[in-house]
Every structure is written in structure tokens, then in C-alpha cells.
Design an enzyme around this catalytic site. Structure first.
Site, PDB file in Angstrom:
ATOM      1  N   ARG A  68      48.554 107.173  37.230  1.00 57.73           N
ATOM      2  CA  ARG A  68      47.844 108.022  36.273  1.00 57.73           C
ATOM      3  C   ARG A  68      47.532 109.387  36.878  1.00 57.73           C
ATOM      4  O   ARG A  68      47.582 110.422  36.178  1.00 57.73           O
ATOM      5  CB  ARG A  68      46.550 107.324  35.858  1.00 57.73           C
ATOM      6  CG  ARG A  68      45.754 108.025  34.770  1.00 57.73           C
ATOM      7  CD  ARG A  68      44.687 107.090  34.230  1.00 57.73           C
ATOM      8  NE  ARG A  68      43.930 107.719  33.155  1.00 57.73           N
ATOM      9  CZ  ARG A  68      42.642 108.078  33.253  1.00 57.73           C
ATOM     10  NH1 ARG A  68      41.992 107.864  34.390  1.00 57.73           N
ATOM     11  NH2 ARG A  68      42.018 108.619  32.239  1.00 57.73           N
ATOM     12  N   HIS A  72      48.478 112.879  35.077  1.00 55.14           N
ATOM     13  CA  HIS A  72      47.488 113.899  34.724  1.00 55.14           C
ATOM     14  C   HIS A  72      47.732 115.206  35.470  1.00 55.14           C
ATOM     15  O   HIS A  72      47.331 116.270  34.993  1.00 55.14           O
ATOM     16  CB  HIS A  72      46.080 113.376  35.009  1.00 55.14           C
ATOM     17  CG  HIS A  72      45.570 112.451  33.952  1.00 55.14           C
ATOM     18  ND1 HIS A  72      44.262 112.450  33.507  1.00 55.14           N
ATOM     19  CD2 HIS A  72      46.201 111.481  33.240  1.00 55.14           C
ATOM     20  CE1 HIS A  72      44.107 111.518  32.572  1.00 55.14           C
ATOM     21  NE2 HIS A  72      45.272 110.913  32.402  1.00 55.14           N
ATOM     22  N   ASN A 100      39.391 113.517  32.618  1.00 55.45           N
ATOM     23  CA  ASN A 100      39.302 113.138  34.033  1.00 55.45           C
ATOM     24  C   ASN A 100      37.909 112.752  34.505  1.00 55.45           C
ATOM     25  O   ASN A 100      37.768 111.936  35.421  1.00 55.45           O
ATOM     26  CB  ASN A 100      39.808 114.289  34.909  1.00 55.45           C
ATOM     27  CG  ASN A 100      41.302 114.531  34.740  1.00 55.45           C
ATOM     28  OD1 ASN A 100      42.036 113.646  34.302  1.00 55.45           O
ATOM     29  ND2 ASN A 100      41.750 115.729  35.070  1.00 55.45           N
ATOM     30  N   HIS A 199      50.952 101.645  30.878  1.00 57.34           N
ATOM     31  CA  HIS A 199      49.709 100.926  30.598  1.00 57.34           C
ATOM     32  C   HIS A 199      49.869  99.418  30.773  1.00 57.34           C
ATOM     33  O   HIS A 199      48.939  98.669  30.469  1.00 57.34           O
ATOM     34  CB  HIS A 199      49.227 101.231  29.176  1.00 57.34           C
ATOM     35  CG  HIS A 199      48.619 102.584  29.023  1.00 57.34           C
ATOM     36  ND1 HIS A 199      48.228 103.114  27.810  1.00 57.34           N
ATOM     37  CD2 HIS A 199      48.321 103.539  29.947  1.00 57.34           C
ATOM     38  CE1 HIS A 199      47.719 104.319  27.987  1.00 57.34           C
ATOM     39  NE2 HIS A 199      47.777 104.602  29.276  1.00 57.34           N
TER      40      HIS A 199
END
Length: 334
Positions: A68, A72, A100, A199
């Protein structure tokens, strides 16, 4: 005539050599390739792999956190490690953004990797490349696909709080909004669905899906696309108020295993996040991909690797642009 032909041959050879040298220079300055550190830091990949393996052994959830972190980073200003920068007099950290804040993690592991690399080969391996390698290694450690990571990124000297707030897909975004955010990064529907499959590992906070349980469309009712028994189970630990940080597996059947059960969950109306379930309910094109990956694990794993390589090449800083940070949390000479 013979002399002229000889001169012509010499010039042709010199031109060819110049072209080769230019091509090599362009390759080293403008492109990413897996062998980038083979001479300057031969043990770089081994060091990253070792530290990541230790971190995941301590806490299985860390694998998803590192994947992740790379995601990001790449969706804001490209894959340049801007997400790692702390706030300073000249920088407002992306760690403070809505996607975040109190959520993104793994910074200590990146610090540990960077410290080990600095001992082995100072000022050589970028923090942006650390994120790309750590994401791949985390995927492999949880049973996912392997791929060669193109390397040679450099680190940015700035961050973008607004970019982090606006560009990263959110759990409650509509599908058209998510599609647009991916398109802005040069990623298509295939990439969107495949990367959503990340996920299959990791956890989500109650606050990220609470609206699905109680007030999805503002009418005080639960999301009708969410399986009723699953919703009732989630409500036991995700109340209307409080419990914001209570954690739930994104893929309950195999929360620490990288496989296609995430897509089978979606087929059963058990996608945890709204952004997961809309892949099936809001578009025939994405629905076909969900069905394909749910049916064929090998196909999903291959496409996930391809899409990760594609994502990791979003707007990298190369050549003389950016820098190689000595500390991933701050720019050099700060």
C-alpha cells in the site's frame, strides 16, 4: 574514389559508435531496468528482501502495508518516495492527508532497509526503489507472483498534500471517480481491477466502511449490495459511533495469503469496502474481469505483476532529476 569510400566507412562506424553510446547514456539516464544496481550495489535486492522478510515474520500485516505504501507513493507525483517525507519548514508531509493520516504505515521498515543499504553502499539506492522492491518482496512472501522490478528511480525533494488528498482512490469513491483517478496515472480498467486484488491481504479500519453498514446513500439504510449476514457480523465490532480504528481483514477467507479469494468474496457480495464491491455492481467491463480473476487464480497473479510493473513506472525521476536521499524521511542537506 577508394579514399572517399574509406572516409565514408570511417564516418559510418564513428556514427554507429556514437549512436550506441548515446543509447546507453539514455538508458542509464532516462529509463528503469532491473540491473540498475548490479555494479554500484550488487547486494541491494538481497538486503531489501532480507529486511522485508524479517518484518513480515514479526507481523504478517506488514506485507500489505508495504504494498500500500508503494501504491500511495506512485499515485502522487509519481513513484518518487514523496510519501516518506516528514513535515519540515519547507514541506507539508503527505502523511497528513486524509488517505494517509492514522492509516498508512511501514515507515520504520523502510528506515531499517535504508540504514542497511547505506552501510553497504552509501548514497546509492533510492528510497523510491526501496518502496518498489519492498512491495514486490511483500507480495512474494505472502504467496503472490514474482516479477523483475525495473530500477533507477530517484527521490523527490518535495511532497504534495493536495495531490495525496485528491489523487489516491478512496474506499467510498464511486466507480467513475476511481476509473478517472487510475486513468490520470495512465492505468486502465484491467490495471484497476488487478491492482484492487491487492486487497487480498491486509486489514481495513471500521471508519473506512462504516457507511455501508448504516447509511450508504443517506437514507439511514445499509448498502443493499452487501451480504446481510456479513453486514451483521461486521456491525458487532464496527458500531455507529466509536471503534473507528477497529481492524477487519479485507479478505477474511485468507487474510495473509495472496490469492484470488478477494474476487470470490466480491461475487458473494462480501467485498468489504464499497470500492471493492462496485467493481461488480457498477460496470459490465469490470464485472467481467472480477469473474475472470475469481475463476482463474493464475491469470490474476500474472496480471497483478504486469500492472504493478506498469504502476511502478509512473513519472519516475531519473538521470539528474531528484536525489538519492540518505534518510528517507527528509531531503538531503535539510
Amino acid at each position: 574514389m577508394g579514399f572517399s569510400r574509406g572516409v565514408a566507412v570511417v564516418f559510418a562506424v564513428l556514427f554507429a559508435l556514437a549512436s550506441v553510446c548515446t543509447a546507453r547514456q539514455e538508458s542509464s539516464e532516462g529509463h528503469l531496468y532491473p540491473q540498475f544496481y548490479d555494479r554500484s550495489c550488487p547486494k541491494a535486492k538481497e538486503i531489501v528482501r532480507s529486511v522485508v522478510a524479517q518484518a513480515v515474520a514479526r507481523e504478517a500485516r506488514m506485507a500489505a502495508s508495504l504494498v500500500r505504501l508503494h501504491f500511495h507513493d506512485c499515485f502522487v507525483k509519481g513513484c518518487d518516495a514523496s510519501v516518506l517525507l516528514d513535515s519540515s519548514p519547507s514541506i507539508v508531509s503527505e502523511k497528513l492527508s486524509n488517505p494517509n493520516r492514522n492509516s498508512i504505515r511501514g515507515f520504520d521498515v523502510v528506515d531499517e532497509i535504508k540504514a542497511a543499504l547505506e552501510r553497504e553502499c552509501p548514497s546509492t539506492v533510492s528510497c523510491a526503489d526501496i518502496l518498489a522492491l519492498a512491495a514486490r518482496d511483500s507480495t512474494v512472501l505472502t504467496g503472490g507472483p514474482n516479477w523483475e522490478v525495473p530500477l533507477g528511480r530517484r527521490d523527490s525533494r518535495s511532497a504534495s498534500l493536495s495531490g495525496s488528498n485528491n489523487n489516491i482512490p478512496a474506499p467510498n469513491n464511486t466507480l467513475p471517480t476511481i476509473v478517472t483517478k487510475f486513468k490520470l496515472q495512465g492505468l486502465n480498467l484491467v490495471d484497476l481491477v488487478a491492482l484492487s486484488g491487492g486487497h487480498t491481504i491486509g486489514m481495513s479500519r471500521c471508519t473506512s466502511f462504516r457507511q455501508r453498514l448504516y447509511n450508504q446513500t443517506g437514507n439511514g439504510l445499509a448498502d443493499f449490495t452487501l451480504d446481510a449476514s456479513y453486514a451483521a457480523q461486521l456491525r458487532t465490532r464496527c458500531p455507529r459511533s466509536g471503534g473507528d480504528n477497529n481492524l477487519f481483514p479485507l479478505d477474511p477467507p485468507s487474510p495473509a495469503g495472496f490469492d484470488n479469494s478477494y474476487f470470490r468474496n466480491i461475487l458473494a457480495a462480501r467485498g468489504l469496502l464499497s470500492s471493492d464491491q462496485v467493481l461488480y455492481t457498477r460496470s459490465a467491463a469490470t464485472r467481467r474481469l472480477v469473474r475472470l480473476y475469481a475463476r482463474n487464480n493464475a491469470h490474476f497473479l500474472r496480471q497483478f505483476a504486469r500492472s504493478m510493473i506498469k504502476m511502478s513506472a509512473i513519472s519516475p525521476l531519473t538521470g539528474a532529476r531528484g536525489e538519492i536521499r540518505r534518510n528517507c524521511r527528509r531531503v538531503n542537506n535539510s
